[in-house]
Write a protein that holds these residues in place. Structure first.
Motif, short mmCIF file in Angstrom:
data_model
loop_
_atom_site.label_atom_id
_atom_site.label_comp_id
_atom_site.label_asym_id
_atom_site.label_seq_id
_atom_site.Cartn_x
_atom_site.Cartn_y
_atom_site.Cartn_z
N ARG A 1 -7.93 6.13 -5.19
CA ARG A 1 -8.02 4.74 -5.11
C ARG A 1 -8.30 4.51 -6.63
N LEU A 2 -9.29 5.10 -7.21
CA LEU A 2 -10.00 4.56 -8.33
C LEU A 2 -8.98 5.00 -9.46
N ALA A 3 -8.24 6.38 -9.28
CA ALA A 3 -7.39 6.52 -10.34
C ALA A 3 -6.07 5.82 -10.31
N ARG A 4 -5.58 5.35 -9.14
CA ARG A 4 -4.61 4.38 -9.07
C ARG A 4 -5.17 3.16 -9.72
N ARG A 5 -6.22 2.57 -9.64
CA ARG A 5 -6.63 1.27 -10.12
C ARG A 5 -6.82 1.28 -11.77
N ILE A 6 -7.25 2.73 -12.40
CA ILE A 6 -7.56 2.75 -13.69
C ILE A 6 -5.98 2.69 -14.45
N ALA A 7 -5.08 3.78 -13.83
CA ALA A 7 -3.75 3.62 -14.05
C ALA A 7 -2.82 2.50 -14.21
N GLY A 8 -3.12 1.73 -12.99
CA GLY A 8 -2.57 0.51 -13.05
C GLY A 8 -2.93 -0.47 -14.03
N LYS B 1 1.96 3.53 -30.29
CA LYS B 1 2.54 2.73 -29.32
C LYS B 1 1.81 3.02 -27.97
N SER B 2 2.06 2.40 -27.02
CA SER B 2 1.40 2.34 -25.79
C SER B 2 1.64 3.74 -25.11
N PRO B 3 0.59 4.68 -24.69
CA PRO B 3 0.96 5.99 -23.98
C PRO B 3 1.89 5.80 -22.70
N GLY B 4 2.58 7.15 -22.70
CA GLY B 4 3.47 7.08 -21.28
C GLY B 4 2.84 7.43 -20.25
N ALA B 5 3.48 7.52 -19.27
CA ALA B 5 2.95 7.38 -18.02
C ALA B 5 2.07 9.03 -17.53
N LYS B 6 2.84 9.95 -18.31
CA LYS B 6 2.16 11.32 -18.18
C LYS B 6 0.89 11.41 -18.99
N THR B 7 0.82 10.70 -20.25
CA THR B 7 -0.54 10.83 -20.83
C THR B 7 -1.65 9.75 -20.08
N ILE C 1 -4.02 0.11 -16.90
CA ILE C 1 -3.57 0.35 -18.27
C ILE C 1 -2.21 0.09 -18.42
N SER C 2 -1.33 0.58 -17.50
CA SER C 2 0.08 0.47 -17.48
C SER C 2 0.46 -0.73 -17.42
N LEU C 3 -0.17 -1.80 -16.64
CA LEU C 3 0.06 -3.49 -16.64
C LEU C 3 -0.71 -4.12 -17.92
N SER C 4 -1.47 -3.65 -18.68
CA SER C 4 -2.18 -4.31 -19.71
C SER C 4 -1.40 -4.66 -20.84
N ASP D 1 -2.90 -5.03 -23.79
CA ASP D 1 -3.17 -4.28 -24.62
C ASP D 1 -3.79 -2.89 -24.01
N PRO D 2 -2.61 -2.11 -23.84
CA PRO D 2 -3.29 -0.61 -23.24
C PRO D 2 -4.43 0.36 -23.76
N GLY D 3 -4.19 -0.08 -25.20
CA GLY D 3 -5.36 0.86 -25.76
C GLY D 3 -6.61 0.35 -25.63
N LYS D 4 -6.79 -1.05 -25.64
CA LYS D 4 -8.16 -1.74 -25.33
C LYS D 4 -8.54 -1.31 -23.88
N THR D 5 -7.65 -1.31 -23.07
CA THR D 5 -7.89 -1.06 -21.56
C THR D 5 -8.31 0.62 -21.48
N MET D 6 -7.88 1.35 -22.24
CA MET D 6 -8.27 2.77 -22.25
C MET D 6 -9.33 2.79 -22.60
N ARG D 7 -9.82 2.24 -23.73
CA ARG D 7 -11.22 2.28 -24.45
C ARG D 7 -12.26 1.49 -23.48
N LYS D 8 -11.81 0.64 -22.75
CA LYS D 8 -12.93 0.15 -21.73
C LYS D 8 -13.18 1.01 -20.86
#
Length: 241
Positions: A10-17, A63-69, A19-22, A24-31
């Motif tokens: 559940r936590l993995a889905r939350r984090i991935a979701g 550019k924003s990372p792909g789903a695999k990354t 990032i994907s919907l942000s 600013d995906p990079g800023k969310t990754m950093r957070k």
């Protein structure tokens, strides 16, 4: 520490979701990287890239990372935390039933072993203002909440669930003026945190301290200058490794 696969998934889905919907995906990754206390160098090594690639993602230069990354990024964070005892996964697990936007949570961790509340307060330059006699009790983790956002976005029910998910833990509220709302909201909770710390509060009035005494909660005020310093001091307390 045994960690449920359901919690991790559940936590993995939350984090991935997020990032994907942000926007600013990079800023969310950093957070999320910072919440999990993982350096750019360590993350880059695990991903098999140079630290400059991580820096470029987080700054928006790449550019924003792909789903695999994103999937690999999330798995690396969870794996590193598990190897260190799973203290961050465990802390988020307690909040799974609480619908709290992640932006409200500035930092969160369970401790590998209990910490005396007097030691906790000393570490963050916090002065007890109510129920000082409880200082010898233990706490098992903490959550730092952006109090300004929480007051605007959380319902009374969400506050109650947050308090009930923080038993034997510390809740730290930042960006608040008097501290009234957390103490007023806590009256409806059956279970409560052991310690509430107010950071950035400009004035403590008698109503706030009286509510804390009635609820038998140690209340303290932290005088650390900024939130980043507060987080860094907490991360040095009972360290992960």
């Amino acid at each position: 520490m045994s960690i449920s696969n359901i919690v991790k998934e559940r936590l993995a889905r939350r984090i991935a979701g997020e990032i994907s919907l942000s926007n600013d995906p990079g800023k969310t990754m950093r957070k999320w990287r910072e919440i999990f206390h993982v350096s750019q160098v360590t993350l880059a090594e695990k991903l098999g890239v140079s630290p400059s690639v991580i820096s470029d993602y987080e700054s928006g230069r790449r550019k924003s990372p792909g789903a695999k990354t994103v999937k690999r990024f999330v798995n690396i964070l969870l794996t590193i935390d598990e190897e260190n005892g799973g203290q961050i996964i465990s802390a988020f697990g307690r909040l799974m039933g609480v619908e709290i936007p992640t932006d409200i949570i500035l930092d969160i961790r369970d401790f590998a072993s209990p910490v005396k509340m007097d030691h906790f307060c000393e570490a963050i330059n916090a002065q007890p203002v109510a129920c000082e006699e409880l200082l010898e009790q233990d706490v098992y983790g903490y959550t730092i909440i952006d109090g300004g956002l929480a007051m605007r976005e959380l319902s009374g029910e969400a506050f109650t669930k947050l308090f009930e998910a923080s038993v034997q833990r510390t809740l730290i509220f930042t960006n608040i003026s008097t501290g009234r709302l957390p103490l007023v909201a806590i009256r409806g909770s059956q279970e409560k945190p052991s310690l509430i710390v107010l950071h950035g509060v400009r004035k403590i009035d008698s109503m706030v301290t009286e509510l804390a005494r009635k609820e038998r909660i140690l209340l303290a005020v932290s005088f650390i200058e900024d939130i980043e310093s507060l987080i860094q001091k907490l991360r040095k307390l009972n360290p992960l490794t």
